[in-house]
Design a protein around this motif. Structure first.
Motif, PDB file in Angstrom:
ATOM      1  N   VAL A  63     -97.690 -40.040  17.640  1.00  0.00           N
ATOM      2  CA  VAL A  63     -97.362 -39.174  18.764  1.00  0.00           C
ATOM      3  C   VAL A  63     -98.612 -39.072  19.628  1.00  0.00           C
ATOM      4  N   ILE A  64     -98.445 -39.344  20.915  1.00  0.00           N
ATOM      5  CA  ILE A  64     -99.573 -39.353  21.840  1.00  0.00           C
ATOM      6  C   ILE A  64     -99.306 -38.335  22.941  1.00  0.00           C
ATOM      7  N   ALA A  65    -100.306 -37.554  23.267  1.00  0.00           N
ATOM      8  CA  ALA A  65    -100.179 -36.554  24.326  1.00  0.00           C
ATOM      9  C   ALA A  65    -100.437 -37.196  25.689  1.00  0.00           C
ATOM     10  N   CYS A  66     -99.719 -36.725  26.692  1.00  0.00           N
ATOM     11  CA  CYS A  66    -100.026 -37.148  28.058  1.00  0.00           C
ATOM     12  C   CYS A  66    -101.434 -36.668  28.388  1.00  0.00           C
ATOM     13  N   PRO A  67    -102.221 -37.499  29.062  1.00  0.00           N
ATOM     14  CA  PRO A  67    -103.646 -37.196  29.202  1.00  0.00           C
ATOM     15  C   PRO A  67    -104.003 -36.092  30.190  1.00  0.00           C
ATOM     16  N   TYR A  68    -103.116 -35.755  31.105  1.00  0.00           N
ATOM     17  CA  TYR A  68    -103.471 -34.777  32.129  1.00  0.00           C
ATOM     18  C   TYR A  68    -102.523 -33.587  32.090  1.00  0.00           C
ATOM     19  N   LEU A  79     -94.765 -44.280  31.177  1.00  0.00           N
ATOM     20  CA  LEU A  79     -96.054 -43.613  31.306  1.00  0.00           C
ATOM     21  C   LEU A  79     -95.823 -42.152  31.645  1.00  0.00           C
ATOM     22  N   CYS A  80     -96.898 -41.394  31.661  1.00  0.00           N
ATOM     23  CA  CYS A  80     -96.806 -39.978  32.000  1.00  0.00           C
ATOM     24  C   CYS A  80     -96.898 -39.821  33.511  1.00  0.00           C
ATOM     25  N   VAL A  81     -96.005 -39.016  34.059  1.00  0.00           N
ATOM     26  CA  VAL A  81     -95.961 -38.795  35.502  1.00  0.00           C
ATOM     27  C   VAL A  81     -96.118 -37.303  35.780  1.00  0.00           C
ATOM     28  N   HIS A  82     -96.468 -36.979  37.007  1.00  0.00           N
ATOM     29  CA  HIS A  82     -96.611 -35.578  37.391  1.00  0.00           C
ATOM     30  C   HIS A  82     -95.246 -34.893  37.326  1.00  0.00           C
TER      31      HIS A  82
END
Length: 108
Positions: A63-68, A79-82
């Motif tokens: 499990v990986i957290a979104c970086p921002y 990917l992680c988006v706003h």
């Protein structure tokens, strides 16, 4: 006083360990070669799941957290988006209400 500081520190440490998001909360992951380069939804929208192989060749799920801050995982973009462009329905669990197998209608 020292007891309270030590006890408080241990309590915070234990809380951090227990609040970790587990791989069991990943949605629709099998972890085989088809899933090797894909990312998957997690129950926590600020996290995603990814399969990998360890040094022994065994599958593992992380499990990986979104970086921002204020970013959520997008399955379609991988990917992680706003949060302002995030689609809340991308990672919704789809449940088919139709019973399986679907009965054949009786056309008489």
């Amino acid at each position: 006083m020292l007891f309270l500081v030590v006890f408080g520190g241990l309590l915070l440490l234990a809380q951090g360990v227990w609040s970790q998001d587990s791989p069991e909360q990943c949605v629709g992951v099998k972890c085989d070669y088809q899933d090797l380069n894909k990312r998957f939804c997690h129950v926590n929208k600020a996290r995603f799941c990814q399969c990998g192989l360890d040094e022994n060749g065994d599958w593992f799920l992380q499990v990986i957290a979104c970086p921002y801050p204020d970013t959520f995982f997008s399955r379609s973009q991988q990917l992680c988006v706003h949060s302002s462009v995030w689609n809340p329905y991308e990672c919704a669990i789809q449940i088919d209400p139709t019973p399986w197998p679907t009965p054949v209608p009786d056309y008489v």
